[in-house]
Design a protein around this motif. Structure first.
Motif, mmCIF file in Angstrom:
data_model
loop_
_atom_site.group_PDB
_atom_site.id
_atom_site.type_symbol
_atom_site.label_atom_id
_atom_site.label_comp_id
_atom_site.label_asym_id
_atom_site.label_seq_id
_atom_site.Cartn_x
_atom_site.Cartn_y
_atom_site.Cartn_z
ATOM 1 N N HIS A 145 -33.807 -8.427 -50.975
ATOM 2 C CA HIS A 145 -33.253 -7.519 -49.968
ATOM 3 C C HIS A 145 -34.152 -7.442 -48.740
ATOM 4 O O HIS A 145 -34.302 -6.375 -48.135
ATOM 5 C CB HIS A 145 -33.087 -6.114 -50.560
ATOM 6 C CG HIS A 145 -32.178 -6.054 -51.732
ATOM 7 N ND1 HIS A 145 -30.816 -6.147 -51.619
ATOM 8 C CD2 HIS A 145 -32.436 -5.935 -53.058
ATOM 9 C CE1 HIS A 145 -30.270 -6.065 -52.814
ATOM 10 N NE2 HIS A 145 -31.232 -5.941 -53.706
ATOM 11 N N ILE A 146 -34.724 -8.556 -48.336
ATOM 12 C CA ILE A 146 -35.689 -8.548 -47.237
ATOM 13 C C ILE A 146 -35.077 -8.015 -45.947
ATOM 14 O O ILE A 146 -35.663 -7.170 -45.274
ATOM 15 C CB ILE A 146 -36.285 -9.956 -47.029
ATOM 16 C CG1 ILE A 146 -37.144 -10.318 -48.237
ATOM 17 C CG2 ILE A 146 -37.101 -10.015 -45.758
ATOM 18 C CD1 ILE A 146 -37.713 -11.708 -48.191
ATOM 19 N N GLU A 147 -33.887 -8.488 -45.598
ATOM 20 C CA GLU A 147 -33.272 -8.083 -44.325
ATOM 21 C C GLU A 147 -32.945 -6.591 -44.310
ATOM 22 O O GLU A 147 -33.177 -5.899 -43.315
ATOM 23 C CB GLU A 147 -32.014 -8.914 -44.066
ATOM 24 C CG GLU A 147 -32.283 -10.410 -43.942
ATOM 25 C CD GLU A 147 -33.301 -10.749 -42.860
ATOM 26 O OE1 GLU A 147 -33.300 -10.091 -41.794
ATOM 27 O OE2 GLU A 147 -34.117 -11.665 -43.084
ATOM 28 N N LYS A 148 -32.406 -6.074 -45.408
ATOM 29 C CA LYS A 148 -32.073 -4.644 -45.480
ATOM 30 C C LYS A 148 -33.330 -3.785 -45.384
ATOM 31 O O LYS A 148 -33.355 -2.765 -44.690
ATOM 32 C CB LYS A 148 -31.351 -4.317 -46.785
ATOM 33 C CG LYS A 148 -29.950 -4.858 -46.878
ATOM 34 C CD LYS A 148 -29.346 -4.470 -48.218
ATOM 35 C CE LYS A 148 -27.999 -5.113 -48.419
ATOM 36 N NZ LYS A 148 -27.455 -4.815 -49.753
ATOM 37 N N VAL A 149 -34.386 -4.198 -46.087
ATOM 38 C CA VAL A 149 -35.640 -3.436 -46.092
ATOM 39 C C VAL A 149 -36.276 -3.454 -44.705
ATOM 40 O O VAL A 149 -36.725 -2.420 -44.203
ATOM 41 C CB VAL A 149 -36.607 -3.989 -47.163
ATOM 42 C CG1 VAL A 149 -37.995 -3.404 -47.003
ATOM 43 C CG2 VAL A 149 -36.072 -3.707 -48.554
ATOM 44 N N MET A 150 -36.286 -4.623 -44.063
ATOM 45 C CA MET A 150 -36.872 -4.719 -42.727
ATOM 46 C C MET A 150 -36.100 -3.849 -41.730
ATOM 47 O O MET A 150 -36.706 -3.158 -40.901
ATOM 48 C CB MET A 150 -36.901 -6.177 -42.267
ATOM 49 C CG MET A 150 -37.949 -7.008 -42.979
ATOM 50 S SD MET A 150 -37.985 -8.720 -42.446
ATOM 51 C CE MET A 150 -38.614 -8.575 -40.795
ATOM 52 N N ALA A 151 -34.769 -3.845 -41.818
ATOM 53 C CA ALA A 151 -33.957 -3.026 -40.914
ATOM 54 C C ALA A 151 -34.226 -1.537 -41.139
ATOM 55 O O ALA A 151 -34.351 -0.770 -40.171
ATOM 56 C CB ALA A 151 -32.486 -3.336 -41.115
ATOM 57 N N ALA A 152 -34.338 -1.119 -42.402
ATOM 58 C CA ALA A 152 -34.588 0.291 -42.708
ATOM 59 C C ALA A 152 -35.972 0.719 -42.225
ATOM 60 O O ALA A 152 -36.131 1.828 -41.688
ATOM 61 C CB ALA A 152 -34.460 0.524 -44.211
ATOM 62 N N LEU A 153 -36.972 -0.144 -42.377
ATOM 63 C CA LEU A 153 -38.327 0.198 -41.927
ATOM 64 C C LEU A 153 -38.418 0.244 -40.401
ATOM 65 O O LEU A 153 -39.089 1.103 -39.839
ATOM 66 C CB LEU A 153 -39.338 -0.794 -42.498
ATOM 67 C CG LEU A 153 -39.594 -0.683 -44.002
ATOM 68 C CD1 LEU A 153 -40.428 -1.858 -44.487
ATOM 69 C CD2 LEU A 153 -40.270 0.624 -44.346
ATOM 70 N N LYS A 154 -37.731 -0.690 -39.717
ATOM 71 C CA LYS A 154 -37.728 -0.682 -38.251
ATOM 72 C C LYS A 154 -37.044 0.576 -37.730
ATOM 73 O O LYS A 154 -37.463 1.149 -36.728
ATOM 74 C CB LYS A 154 -37.026 -1.926 -37.710
ATOM 75 C CG LYS A 154 -37.875 -3.167 -37.793
ATOM 76 C CD LYS A 154 -37.151 -4.371 -37.235
ATOM 77 C CE LYS A 154 -37.980 -5.624 -37.416
ATOM 78 N NZ LYS A 154 -37.265 -6.835 -36.976
ATOM 79 N N ALA A 155 -35.983 1.019 -38.402
ATOM 80 C CA ALA A 155 -35.277 2.231 -37.994
ATOM 81 C C ALA A 155 -36.175 3.463 -38.111
ATOM 82 O O ALA A 155 -35.989 4.437 -37.383
ATOM 83 C CB ALA A 155 -34.019 2.418 -38.836
ATOM 84 N N GLN A 156 -37.147 3.417 -39.008
ATOM 85 C CA GLN A 156 -38.082 4.532 -39.177
ATOM 86 C C GLN A 156 -39.288 4.420 -38.248
ATOM 87 O O GLN A 156 -40.182 5.258 -38.296
ATOM 88 C CB GLN A 156 -38.552 4.621 -40.631
ATOM 89 C CG GLN A 156 -37.456 5.022 -41.578
ATOM 90 C CD GLN A 156 -37.971 5.201 -42.995
ATOM 91 O OE1 GLN A 156 -39.159 5.089 -43.271
ATOM 92 N NE2 GLN A 156 -37.054 5.482 -43.903
ATOM 93 N N GLY A 157 -39.350 3.351 -37.454
ATOM 94 C CA GLY A 157 -40.411 3.214 -36.466
ATOM 95 C C GLY A 157 -41.622 2.423 -36.907
ATOM 96 O O GLY A 157 -42.644 2.441 -36.228
ATOM 97 N N HIS A 158 -41.541 1.708 -38.026
ATOM 98 C CA HIS A 158 -42.663 0.890 -38.487
ATOM 99 C C HIS A 158 -42.644 -0.469 -37.795
ATOM 100 O O HIS A 158 -41.585 -0.981 -37.451
ATOM 101 C CB HIS A 158 -42.583 0.667 -40.006
ATOM 102 C CG HIS A 158 -42.751 1.913 -40.808
ATOM 103 N ND1 HIS A 158 -43.982 2.506 -41.020
ATOM 104 C CD2 HIS A 158 -41.851 2.692 -41.445
ATOM 105 C CE1 HIS A 158 -43.815 3.593 -41.769
ATOM 106 N NE2 HIS A 158 -42.522 3.725 -42.031
ATOM 107 N N THR A 159 -43.822 -1.056 -37.620
ATOM 108 C CA THR A 159 -43.928 -2.424 -37.146
ATOM 109 C C THR A 159 -43.847 -3.320 -38.367
ATOM 110 O O THR A 159 -44.663 -3.222 -39.280
ATOM 111 C CB THR A 159 -45.286 -2.664 -36.432
ATOM 112 O OG1 THR A 159 -45.410 -1.692 -35.383
ATOM 113 C CG2 THR A 159 -45.363 -4.046 -35.873
ATOM 114 N N VAL A 160 -42.828 -4.183 -38.416
ATOM 115 C CA VAL A 160 -42.524 -4.945 -39.630
ATOM 116 C C VAL A 160 -42.630 -6.438 -39.341
ATOM 117 O O VAL A 160 -42.176 -6.923 -38.307
ATOM 118 C CB VAL A 160 -41.106 -4.614 -40.133
ATOM 119 C CG1 VAL A 160 -40.824 -5.329 -41.428
ATOM 120 C CG2 VAL A 160 -40.926 -3.125 -40.305
ATOM 121 N N LYS A 161 -43.239 -7.172 -40.306
ATOM 122 C CA LYS A 161 -43.299 -8.630 -40.259
ATOM 123 C C LYS A 161 -42.825 -9.166 -41.594
ATOM 124 O O LYS A 161 -43.071 -8.573 -42.639
ATOM 125 C CB LYS A 161 -44.742 -9.122 -40.042
ATOM 126 C CG LYS A 161 -45.205 -9.107 -38.643
ATOM 127 C CD LYS A 161 -46.543 -9.817 -38.566
ATOM 128 C CE LYS A 161 -47.038 -9.860 -37.142
ATOM 129 N NZ LYS A 161 -48.348 -10.513 -37.050
#
Length: 121
Positions: A101-117
């Motif tokens: 679920h990489i794409e879903k997790v990255m989208a959820a973390l970006k929505a919370q304001g985290h810098t994601v790689k």
């Protein structure tokens, strides 16, 4: 018959009352809880990867580098599991989500304001 040390050692002392089984200090002076509350220092980037090693070929999405204490990390893990509609756990500062679920997790973390790689392949 087992000796006292193999049973975990001193649990109660008449001098100090209850003893912590981990650090063997009186509960009032226990250092275990303080160490668990410490926020891990990182570079501020949350890394999301997929791993199958040691899991019988099953994919697991790993979230590393989130600078939160243990309770906030568990709450974030719960939110991510709900967003993906799957199970998971939080172990040693790493959130594990069952499945790829990489794409879903990255989208959820970006929505919370985290810098994601995305890490790994």
């Amino acid at each position: 018959m087992k000796n006292k040390l193999s049973l975990g050692g001193l649990v109660y002392s008449t001098e100090a009352g209850r003893m912590c089984p981990d650090c063997r200090q009186p509960v009032a002076q226990c250092v275990c809880k303080q160490a668990a509350k410490a926020v891990p220092a990182g570079d501020g980037v949350v890394r999301v990867s997929r791993e199958t090693k040691g899991r019988g070929g099953k994919a697991v999405t790993l979230v590393k580098g989130v600078a939160l204490d243990a309770t906030a990390l568990a709450a974030l893990g719960k939110q991510l599991k709900a967003a993906c509609g799957t199970g998971g756990t939080v172990k040693e500062g790493v959130i594990e989500i069952q499945g790829d679920h990489i794409e879903k997790v990255m989208a959820a973390l970006k929505a919370q304001g985290h810098t994601v790689k995305r890490a790994g392949g």
